[in-house]
Structures are given as structure tokens and as C-alpha cells.
Design a protein around this motif. Sequence first.
Motif, PDB file in Angstrom:
ATOM      1  N   MET A  56       0.851  -1.191   0.000  1.00  0.00           N
ATOM      2  CA  MET A  56       0.000   0.000   0.000  1.00  0.00           C
ATOM      3  C   MET A  56       0.888   1.242   0.000  1.00  0.00           C
ATOM      4  O   MET A  56       1.754   1.398   0.851  1.00  0.00           O
ATOM      5  N   SER A  57       0.687   2.130  -0.971  1.00  0.00           N
ATOM      6  CA  SER A  57       1.479   3.347  -1.027  1.00  0.00           C
ATOM      7  C   SER A  57       0.992   4.326   0.026  1.00  0.00           C
ATOM      8  O   SER A  57      -0.204   4.383   0.346  1.00  0.00           O
ATOM      9  N   THR A  58       1.922   5.096   0.587  1.00  0.00           N
ATOM     10  CA  THR A  58       1.556   6.032   1.635  1.00  0.00           C
ATOM     11  C   THR A  58       1.116   7.364   1.043  1.00  0.00           C
ATOM     12  O   THR A  58       1.460   7.712  -0.085  1.00  0.00           O
ATOM     13  N   VAL A  59       0.346   8.101   1.845  1.00  0.00           N
ATOM     14  CA  VAL A  59      -0.095   9.447   1.486  1.00  0.00           C
ATOM     15  C   VAL A  59       0.469  10.395   2.537  1.00  0.00           C
ATOM     16  O   VAL A  59      -0.041  10.448   3.668  1.00  0.00           O
ATOM     17  N   PRO A  60       1.530  11.152   2.219  1.00  0.00           N
ATOM     18  CA  PRO A  60       2.059  12.118   3.182  1.00  0.00           C
ATOM     19  C   PRO A  60       1.066  13.264   3.353  1.00  0.00           C
ATOM     20  O   PRO A  60       0.543  13.792   2.367  1.00  0.00           O
ATOM     21  N   LEU A  61       0.827  13.673   4.599  1.00  0.00           N
ATOM     22  CA  LEU A  61      -0.240  14.621   4.887  1.00  0.00           C
ATOM     23  C   LEU A  61       0.219  15.770   5.775  1.00  0.00           C
ATOM     24  O   LEU A  61       0.922  15.564   6.775  1.00  0.00           O
ATOM     25  N   ILE A  62      -0.223  16.976   5.426  1.00  0.00           N
ATOM     26  CA  ILE A  62      -0.262  18.114   6.342  1.00  0.00           C
ATOM     27  C   ILE A  62      -1.722  18.253   6.775  1.00  0.00           C
ATOM     28  O   ILE A  62      -2.603  18.402   5.923  1.00  0.00           O
ATOM     29  N   LEU A  63      -1.984  18.208   8.072  1.00  0.00           N
ATOM     30  CA  LEU A  63      -3.341  18.391   8.571  1.00  0.00           C
ATOM     31  C   LEU A  63      -3.460  19.771   9.201  1.00  0.00           C
ATOM     32  O   LEU A  63      -2.572  20.201   9.943  1.00  0.00           O
ATOM     33  N   ASP A  64      -4.565  20.458   8.917  1.00  0.00           N
ATOM     34  CA  ASP A  64      -4.837  21.760   9.520  1.00  0.00           C
ATOM     35  C   ASP A  64      -6.260  21.702  10.051  1.00  0.00           C
ATOM     36  O   ASP A  64      -7.222  21.621   9.284  1.00  0.00           O
ATOM     37  N   VAL A  65      -6.400  21.724  11.376  1.00  0.00           N
ATOM     38  CA  VAL A  65      -7.673  21.392  12.019  1.00  0.00           C
ATOM     39  C   VAL A  65      -8.025  22.438  13.073  1.00  0.00           C
ATOM     40  O   VAL A  65      -7.169  23.172  13.560  1.00  0.00           O
ATOM     41  N   ASP A  66      -9.324  22.455  13.452  1.00  0.00           N
ATOM     42  CA  ASP A  66      -9.780  23.321  14.548  1.00  0.00           C
ATOM     43  C   ASP A  66     -10.518  22.480  15.598  1.00  0.00           C
ATOM     44  O   ASP A  66     -11.614  22.796  16.007  1.00  0.00           O
ATOM     45  N   THR A  67      -9.893  21.444  16.041  1.00  0.00           N
ATOM     46  CA  THR A  67     -10.458  20.353  16.863  1.00  0.00           C
ATOM     47  C   THR A  67     -11.184  20.862  18.101  1.00  0.00           C
ATOM     48  O   THR A  67     -10.588  21.417  19.006  1.00  0.00           O
ATOM     49  N   GLY A  68     -12.511  20.597  18.227  1.00  0.00           N
ATOM     50  CA  GLY A  68     -13.546  20.101  17.326  1.00  0.00           C
ATOM     51  C   GLY A  68     -13.809  18.613  17.360  1.00  0.00           C
ATOM     52  O   GLY A  68     -12.931  17.789  17.293  1.00  0.00           O
ATOM     53  N   ILE A  69     -15.152  18.284  17.552  1.00  0.00           N
ATOM     54  CA  ILE A  69     -15.588  16.898  17.677  1.00  0.00           C
ATOM     55  C   ILE A  69     -15.329  16.125  16.401  1.00  0.00           C
ATOM     56  O   ILE A  69     -14.708  15.052  16.430  1.00  0.00           O
ATOM     57  N   ASP A  70     -15.814  16.618  15.269  1.00  0.00           N
ATOM     58  CA  ASP A  70     -15.630  15.845  14.049  1.00  0.00           C
ATOM     59  C   ASP A  70     -14.183  15.889  13.572  1.00  0.00           C
ATOM     60  O   ASP A  70     -13.706  14.937  12.942  1.00  0.00           O
ATOM     61  N   ASP A  71     -13.436  16.955  13.900  1.00  0.00           N
ATOM     62  CA  ASP A  71     -11.995  16.964  13.614  1.00  0.00           C
ATOM     63  C   ASP A  71     -11.300  15.837  14.379  1.00  0.00           C
ATOM     64  O   ASP A  71     -10.384  15.193  13.863  1.00  0.00           O
ATOM     65  N   ALA A  72     -11.720  15.626  15.640  1.00  0.00           N
ATOM     66  CA  ALA A  72     -11.092  14.576  16.450  1.00  0.00           C
ATOM     67  C   ALA A  72     -11.300  13.204  15.814  1.00  0.00           C
ATOM     68  O   ALA A  72     -10.366  12.377  15.769  1.00  0.00           O
ATOM     69  N   LEU A  73     -12.505  12.944  15.309  1.00  0.00           N
ATOM     70  CA  LEU A  73     -12.735  11.668  14.649  1.00  0.00           C
ATOM     71  C   LEU A  73     -11.961  11.585  13.346  1.00  0.00           C
ATOM     72  O   LEU A  73     -11.462  10.516  12.970  1.00  0.00           O
ATOM     73  N   ALA A  74     -11.808  12.705  12.644  1.00  0.00           N
ATOM     74  CA  ALA A  74     -10.983  12.716  11.432  1.00  0.00           C
ATOM     75  C   ALA A  74      -9.535  12.353  11.755  1.00  0.00           C
ATOM     76  O   ALA A  74      -8.905  11.565  11.044  1.00  0.00           O
ATOM     77  N   LEU A  75      -8.990  12.922  12.822  1.00  0.00           N
ATOM     78  CA  LEU A  75      -7.628  12.590  13.234  1.00  0.00           C
ATOM     79  C   LEU A  75      -7.513  11.116  13.579  1.00  0.00           C
ATOM     80  O   LEU A  75      -6.552  10.438  13.187  1.00  0.00           O
ATOM     81  N   LEU A  76      -8.504  10.592  14.315  1.00  0.00           N
ATOM     82  CA  LEU A  76      -8.470   9.178  14.682  1.00  0.00           C
ATOM     83  C   LEU A  76      -8.563   8.294  13.445  1.00  0.00           C
ATOM     84  O   LEU A  76      -7.891   7.252  13.364  1.00  0.00           O
ATOM     85  N   TYR A  77      -9.390   8.691  12.482  1.00  0.00           N
ATOM     86  CA  TYR A  77      -9.481   7.919  11.242  1.00  0.00           C
ATOM     87  C   TYR A  77      -8.123   7.845  10.554  1.00  0.00           C
ATOM     88  O   TYR A  77      -7.705   6.771  10.092  1.00  0.00           O
ATOM     89  N   LEU A  78      -7.407   8.959  10.497  1.00  0.00           N
ATOM     90  CA  LEU A  78      -6.107   8.964   9.828  1.00  0.00           C
ATOM     91  C   LEU A  78      -5.078   8.179  10.626  1.00  0.00           C
ATOM     92  O   LEU A  78      -4.257   7.459  10.044  1.00  0.00           O
TER      93      LEU A  78
END
Length: 341
Positions: free
Chosen positions: A1-23
Motif C-alpha cells: 500500500m502506497s503512503t499518502v504524506p499529509l499536512i493536517l490543519d484542524v480546529d479540533t472540534g468533535i468531528d476533527d477529532a474523529l478525522a484525526l483518529l481515522y487517519l
Amino acid sequence: MSTVPLILDVDTGIDDALALLYLVSSPEAEILTVASTGGNVPTAQVAANNLAWLDLCGRPDVEVTLGSEVPLVGELRTTEDTHGPQGLGYAELAPSTRSLAHRDSATAWVEVARARPGEVVGLVTGPLTNLALALRLEPELPTLLRRLVVMGGAFNHPGNTTPKSEWNVSVDPEAAKAVFDAFSAAPPERRPLVCPLDVTETLEMTPEHVRRLAEAAGSLPAELLSEDDPVGRRSRTGNPVLRVLVDAIRFYMEFHREHGHGYIAHMHDPFAAAVALDPTLARTRRATVDVELTGTLTRGCTVADWSGMWGRPANADVAVSTDPDAFFDLLIERVGAHLCL
């Protein structure tokens, strides 16, 4: 599986927290840095949430930077009524013992993109302030990044902040306009992918999704949220990550019920996170996107020219539909498996 390098910019936040956990739960996600933007709560609280949440999720190695405390123009507005006094609903996180990075968020955007030109995907699930400031430092970001994914905007859909504006754009419309204008320079295959309310409000997390997620995580006792529960009931699961998540989501569901949406929670940011890893999850339509700055009733409105009426090249691929069931199946599978470890 190829990786996806990511910069995350968030305002955590309930749904941001789940987004972080998903990643964190996704093996192909290579999280290079996490920027903190004021939005759901003030910037310092966002940064504290990011540090503590990443620690709890088993990723204390991920850098967290502090972003701008104010939008490009005017005062910062926050929405604790939606996300709770600290941004995570009823959940309480133990403060992190580690420090923020020495560089700020705008600098991190620039330095990470320069270090790996053409490789890095930027994901913004909050206001676009930090990215707009980064563009002042490095105007070539639209060509340095592999792609940009933005949760924001509303097109053929009502706003959730004013009748015509979505929250992330409404907090800093000048930043959003600066980003869309700048990314007009991106080549067609690298156009920003925008996840607006038109799609994200079809992603309704229900108590059944929470039950399935807890079951997949091996949680005991079962997580059986109900709109008949007393307001503010807390999770009793022995899994500390799931306990924070469920206490946050319960607050979010109560908020949605109070505003006439039913006992559900729109999961805007986890969808954008999933799309950053797999753009095929969204059906998109190209458009030229701009942001209204001066309208008396429409400030912060995102406007899409779908037909080329402005005579300007397309600068975004806008998500117009997805399969909500497939998305939640994927989220439950990935996060549940991670929480079982």
C-alpha cells in the motif's frame, strides 16, 4: 500500500477529532504535521486538544504547531455551543506533557511542502487562515503540494452559519478567497478537492453507527446511545479513546437534535479525511469557486461557476455526492480495528 504524506490543519472540534483518529487508524496515512487553527474553539485550545488527543491515540510522535489566533480580518468567532467548552463535547482529555513545535503553522505548511515537492496532500478541516498566511510566505504552494482537500463551503445547499455560508469559510472568508484564488495556478490534476455541506450533511452518524463502532473495538459494555438518555450521560467503556469519542459524539448528537436535525451527528471532517486518502469516495464536479466578501446578507458565501460564465479556469473539484453507507462501513472498520490493538 502506497503512503499518502499529509499536512493536517484542524480546529479540533468533535468531528476533527474523529478525522484525526481515522487517519491514525489508516496505514497509508503518513501524518507529517498537524496545524492548529482557531474556529470551533480558540487556537490555544485547539492546539492543546491536538496534543492530548494524539497522545491518547498512540501518536505522541506527531508534531503539533500553533497557528494564527485571529482570522485575516476581524475577531475570531468560536462555537462552543456546538462543540462544548473545550471543543470535545462532554469529553475531558488529560493535558499533554509535551510541547508545541517551535515553528508556527504557516511555516510548517511551507517547510513540509518544500521538503517533499509534489508529494504532500494538504487537508484543511477548519478555517483556511494558516494556509492563507503560508501562501504569503510561499506563493508556489499550489504547485508544491500534490493536492489540497478542504472541508468547507456550501453551494446548492443552505449554510450552517448564515443562510448562505458554511462555518469554516464564514470564520475567515478572506482566507478562503485567498486560497481559492491562489490555487487557480494549480494544474488540473492537482485542483483542490472541496467537501461542502452539500455532501457532508448526508453523512449522518446515528446511535447504531456508534454501537457498531464500539462493537468493532471490542468495547464493554455496549455503547447504546438513545435520544431518551438523560442529557450528558457519560460512556462507561473501558477503552479510553472510545470513551472520549463517545462522550464527544453524544454532545454533538444532542446539539443536532436541539437544532431540528434529529438525534444524529453530521461527520463533515472524517469524510474529508477519507477523501484525502481516497478521492474516489466522492463524485466531483469541476468549477470555478470564489467567496463573497462584501454582501450584506451573503458574506462568506461560496459561489461556484459550473459553466464557465466568468471566463475563468476551474480552480476546484467540488464533491457533489458519495455513498454514506460505504463511508461509515469504512470508518467503523478502520477505527474499530485500531482501537482493538
